[in-house]
Scaffold this motif. Sequence first.
Motif, PDB file in Angstrom:
ATOM      1  N   ILE A 355       0.803  -1.228   0.000  1.00 33.35           N
ATOM      2  CA  ILE A 355       0.000   0.000   0.000  1.00 33.35           C
ATOM      3  C   ILE A 355       0.835   1.277   0.000  1.00 33.35           C
ATOM      4  CG2 ILE A 355      -1.948  -1.126   1.150  1.00 33.35           C
ATOM      5  CD1 ILE A 355      -1.051   0.216   3.758  1.00 33.35           C
ATOM      6  N   PHE A 356       2.161   1.146   0.043  1.00 32.79           N
ATOM      7  CA  PHE A 356       3.003   2.336   0.163  1.00 32.79           C
ATOM      8  C   PHE A 356       3.448   2.868  -1.190  1.00 32.79           C
ATOM      9  CE2 PHE A 356       7.253   4.172   0.053  1.00 32.79           C
ATOM     10  CZ  PHE A 356       7.050   5.298   0.834  1.00 32.79           C
ATOM     11  N   SER A 357       3.417   4.193  -1.318  1.00 30.26           N
ATOM     12  CA  SER A 357       4.013   4.879  -2.462  1.00 30.26           C
ATOM     13  C   SER A 357       4.438   6.278  -2.046  1.00 30.26           C
ATOM     14  CB  SER A 357       3.020   4.981  -3.622  1.00 30.26           C
ATOM     15  OG  SER A 357       3.534   5.822  -4.642  1.00 30.26           O
ATOM     16  N   ASP A 358       5.606   6.691  -2.497  1.00 30.38           N
ATOM     17  CA  ASP A 358       6.066   8.065  -2.277  1.00 30.38           C
ATOM     18  C   ASP A 358       5.118   9.071  -2.923  1.00 30.38           C
ATOM     19  OD1 ASP A 358       8.369   8.097  -0.672  1.00 30.38           O
ATOM     20  OD2 ASP A 358       9.599   7.347  -2.318  1.00 30.38           O
ATOM     21  N   GLN A 359       4.384   8.615  -3.946  1.00 28.29           N
ATOM     22  CA  GLN A 359       3.498   9.510  -4.686  1.00 28.29           C
ATOM     23  C   GLN A 359       2.174   9.764  -3.981  1.00 28.29           C
ATOM     24  OE1 GLN A 359       4.131   6.960  -8.407  1.00 28.29           O
ATOM     25  NE2 GLN A 359       3.859   8.982  -9.306  1.00 28.29           N
ATOM     26  N   THR A 360       1.888   8.966  -2.938  1.00 28.20           N
ATOM     27  CA  THR A 360       0.588   9.111  -2.260  1.00 28.20           C
ATOM     28  C   THR A 360       0.754   9.222  -0.746  1.00 28.20           C
ATOM     29  OG1 THR A 360       0.356   6.695  -2.300  1.00 28.20           O
ATOM     30  CG2 THR A 360      -0.728   7.923  -4.077  1.00 28.20           C
ATOM     31  N   PRO A 361       1.411  10.270  -0.270  1.00 24.49           N
ATOM     32  CA  PRO A 361       1.538  10.445   1.190  1.00 24.49           C
ATOM     33  C   PRO A 361       0.205  10.718   1.876  1.00 24.49           C
ATOM     34  CG  PRO A 361       2.294  12.406   0.031  1.00 24.49           C
ATOM     35  CD  PRO A 361       2.055  11.359  -1.023  1.00 24.49           C
ATOM     36  N   GLU A 362      -0.826  10.982   1.087  1.00 28.76           N
ATOM     37  CA  GLU A 362      -2.144  11.275   1.655  1.00 28.76           C
ATOM     38  C   GLU A 362      -2.821  10.033   2.251  1.00 28.76           C
ATOM     39  OE1 GLU A 362      -1.330  13.819  -2.013  1.00 28.76           O
ATOM     40  OE2 GLU A 362      -1.282  11.682  -1.515  1.00 28.76           O
ATOM     41  N   ILE A 363      -2.351   8.849   1.878  1.00 28.71           N
ATOM     42  CA  ILE A 363      -3.053   7.614   2.264  1.00 28.71           C
ATOM     43  C   ILE A 363      -2.069   6.590   2.818  1.00 28.71           C
ATOM     44  CG2 ILE A 363      -5.067   7.852   0.773  1.00 28.71           C
ATOM     45  CD1 ILE A 363      -3.607   6.260  -1.356  1.00 28.71           C
ATOM     46  N   GLY A 364      -2.509   5.881   3.862  1.00 27.73           N
ATOM     47  CA  GLY A 364      -1.681   4.866   4.498  1.00 27.73           C
ATOM     48  C   GLY A 364      -2.514   3.679   4.937  1.00 27.73           C
ATOM     49  N   LEU A 365      -2.186   3.114   6.096  1.00 25.63           N
ATOM     50  CA  LEU A 365      -2.837   1.900   6.574  1.00 25.63           C
ATOM     51  C   LEU A 365      -4.329   2.100   6.792  1.00 25.63           C
ATOM     52  CD1 LEU A 365      -2.668  -1.021   7.574  1.00 25.63           C
ATOM     53  CD2 LEU A 365      -2.023  -0.128   9.833  1.00 25.63           C
ATOM     54  N   ASN A 366      -4.718   3.182   7.445  1.00 27.60           N
ATOM     55  CA  ASN A 366      -6.138   3.408   7.703  1.00 27.60           C
ATOM     56  C   ASN A 366      -6.927   3.654   6.424  1.00 27.60           C
ATOM     57  OD1 ASN A 366      -6.171   3.046  10.477  1.00 27.60           O
ATOM     58  ND2 ASN A 366      -5.643   5.167  10.907  1.00 27.60           N
ATOM     59  N   ALA A 367      -6.265   4.208   5.427  1.00 28.26           N
ATOM     60  CA  ALA A 367      -6.930   4.393   4.135  1.00 28.26           C
ATOM     61  C   ALA A 367      -7.283   3.043   3.531  1.00 28.26           C
ATOM     62  CB  ALA A 367      -6.031   5.176   3.186  1.00 28.26           C
ATOM     63  N   ALA A 368      -6.332   2.109   3.559  1.00 29.85           N
ATOM     64  CA  ALA A 368      -6.560   0.784   2.967  1.00 29.85           C
ATOM     65  C   ALA A 368      -7.560  -0.021   3.772  1.00 29.85           C
ATOM     66  CB  ALA A 368      -5.240   0.044   2.855  1.00 29.85           C
ATOM     67  N   LEU A 369      -7.551   0.162   5.103  1.00 29.13           N
ATOM     68  CA  LEU A 369      -8.441  -0.616   5.965  1.00 29.13           C
ATOM     69  C   LEU A 369      -9.868  -0.063   5.989  1.00 29.13           C
ATOM     70  CD1 LEU A 369      -6.147  -1.350   9.039  1.00 29.13           C
ATOM     71  CD2 LEU A 369      -6.951  -2.998   7.356  1.00 29.13           C
ATOM     72  N   VAL A 370      -9.999   1.240   6.182  1.00 28.36           N
ATOM     73  CA  VAL A 370     -11.333   1.805   6.427  1.00 28.36           C
ATOM     74  C   VAL A 370     -11.611   3.083   5.651  1.00 28.36           C
ATOM     75  CG1 VAL A 370     -11.580   0.778   8.705  1.00 28.36           C
ATOM     76  CG2 VAL A 370     -10.469   3.007   8.500  1.00 28.36           C
ATOM     77  N   GLY A 371     -10.750   3.456   4.702  1.00 25.24           N
ATOM     78  CA  GLY A 371     -11.022   4.619   3.880  1.00 25.24           C
ATOM     79  C   GLY A 371     -10.751   5.962   4.516  1.00 25.24           C
ATOM     80  N   GLN A 372      -9.893   5.986   5.545  1.00 24.03           N
ATOM     81  CA  GLN A 372      -9.558   7.236   6.216  1.00 24.03           C
ATOM     82  C   GLN A 372      -8.176   7.717   5.787  1.00 24.03           C
ATOM     83  OE1 GLN A 372      -9.892   6.566  10.422  1.00 24.03           O
ATOM     84  NE2 GLN A 372     -12.127   6.522  10.384  1.00 24.03           N
ATOM     85  N   PRO A 373      -8.034   8.992   5.385  1.00 24.17           N
ATOM     86  CA  PRO A 373      -6.744   9.502   4.923  1.00 24.17           C
ATOM     87  C   PRO A 373      -5.784   9.771   6.073  1.00 24.17           C
ATOM     88  CG  PRO A 373      -8.353  11.261   4.953  1.00 24.17           C
ATOM     89  CD  PRO A 373      -9.104   9.997   5.307  1.00 24.17           C
ATOM     90  N   GLU A 374      -4.527   9.985   5.708  1.00 26.00           N
ATOM     91  CA  GLU A 374      -3.538  10.441   6.693  1.00 26.00           C
ATOM     92  C   GLU A 374      -3.862  11.884   7.067  1.00 26.00           C
ATOM     93  OE1 GLU A 374      -0.271   8.310   7.530  1.00 26.00           O
ATOM     94  OE2 GLU A 374      -2.186   7.263   7.266  1.00 26.00           O
ATOM     95  N   ASN A 375      -3.338  12.330   8.201  1.00 21.64           N
ATOM     96  CA  ASN A 375      -3.571  13.715   8.609  1.00 21.64           C
ATOM     97  C   ASN A 375      -2.803  14.677   7.729  1.00 21.64           C
ATOM     98  OD1 ASN A 375      -5.191  12.949  10.784  1.00 21.64           O
ATOM     99  ND2 ASN A 375      -3.426  12.602  12.114  1.00 21.64           N
TER     100      ASN A 375
END
Length: 375
Positions: A355-375
């Motif tokens: 799930i990791f990409s340098d191009q998408t710092p907006e999304i992490g573990l919670n994004a993949a699990l429950v659709g919540q973005p990073e802060n």
Amino acid sequence: MGIGLKVRRLALLAGMAVCASGLSAAEAAEKHKIFLSMSYIGNDWQAEAANMVKAMAAHKSLADKVDLQVQVAGPNAQRQIQQINAMVQSGAEAIVVYPISPTALNQVVKNACDKGVKVFAYDAEITEPCAYNVHIDQLEAGRVTAEWLVKKLNGKGNIIAITGVPGTSVDDQRTKAAKEVFAKYPDIKIVGEAVGMWSQAVARTELSKILATRSWNDINGLWMQVGCFTANSMQLEAGKKASELLPCAGEGSNGGRIQMLPASTEVEGAAPPYAPAGAQRISYASPPYSGALALKLAVEAIEGKDVPKTTILPLPVVTNETIKLCDEGTWAEMKAGCNVFKPSLVSNPGWFASIFSDQTPEIGLNAALVGQPEN
């Protein structure tokens, strides 16, 4: 009723409809209307990818810009065509799409482009030249995994092949490349093949059918677009020791990667078969963040930025030598190279870990699990 009064009433009703959707008329006018068009959704990858798209749309950098609406066509090209036509007619500025076919949507996509709509396909491809495509090199994925398996078997042995969703560019290209590798080795025999739909559950069903006429002892290795976790689990259920698990070239499910860890590894929440087993594996994946990146790029294209027609993502490949457990699953940890998550963090073994990409710092573990973005 006079014409002027009718117009005012219609405007009022339109405004009420917008408010009912949670947006003021001004907010709706300012936001880019973007649709997510999904096709087949009967597996963990698709659900996770959709979560990441929704999380990207909800991130503070895009939340004030994007009005995201989601539609599901299922594995039906005609239905997806109808839905895309309706999206264009309703004023879409962009459509992010998982296409069920690389060619079947070409005419409707061309029509959309002609009306100024940006169309971004993720993971699977669309061949219409006006479309944008975001994906890994699927031919490389098939080739690299097949070559690993051949090397593990010293160029000789009986293998089972479990493919993906028929008709998609992803399945076609991976399977084609893998079979081209196997064809170079006359002593490599595909003794069982089935369509797995990128689903652990379907893989179990199809393996069970194959094993009705042969035993695990007749098989030397497995090439599976999805299902290595399940194949390992079935072997353990059949009485094989962890040290006897067949080499499996396949997907990046978290369960499969946990099984790759040395059997002595202590992992919070692990319990057989979702537990370290030292399983011989090469694990790759179409990263589920591809749809979220496609959304991010679609917004950039709408805003006039120069976006390449094709974005090739790095192929995330993990072997027993490079498997690395994440402690908390933070974005910083993933950036440092961890690539598998504790079962205490990820309860579903079929969930995909790349799930990791340098191009998408907006999304992490919670994004993949429950659709919540990073802060």
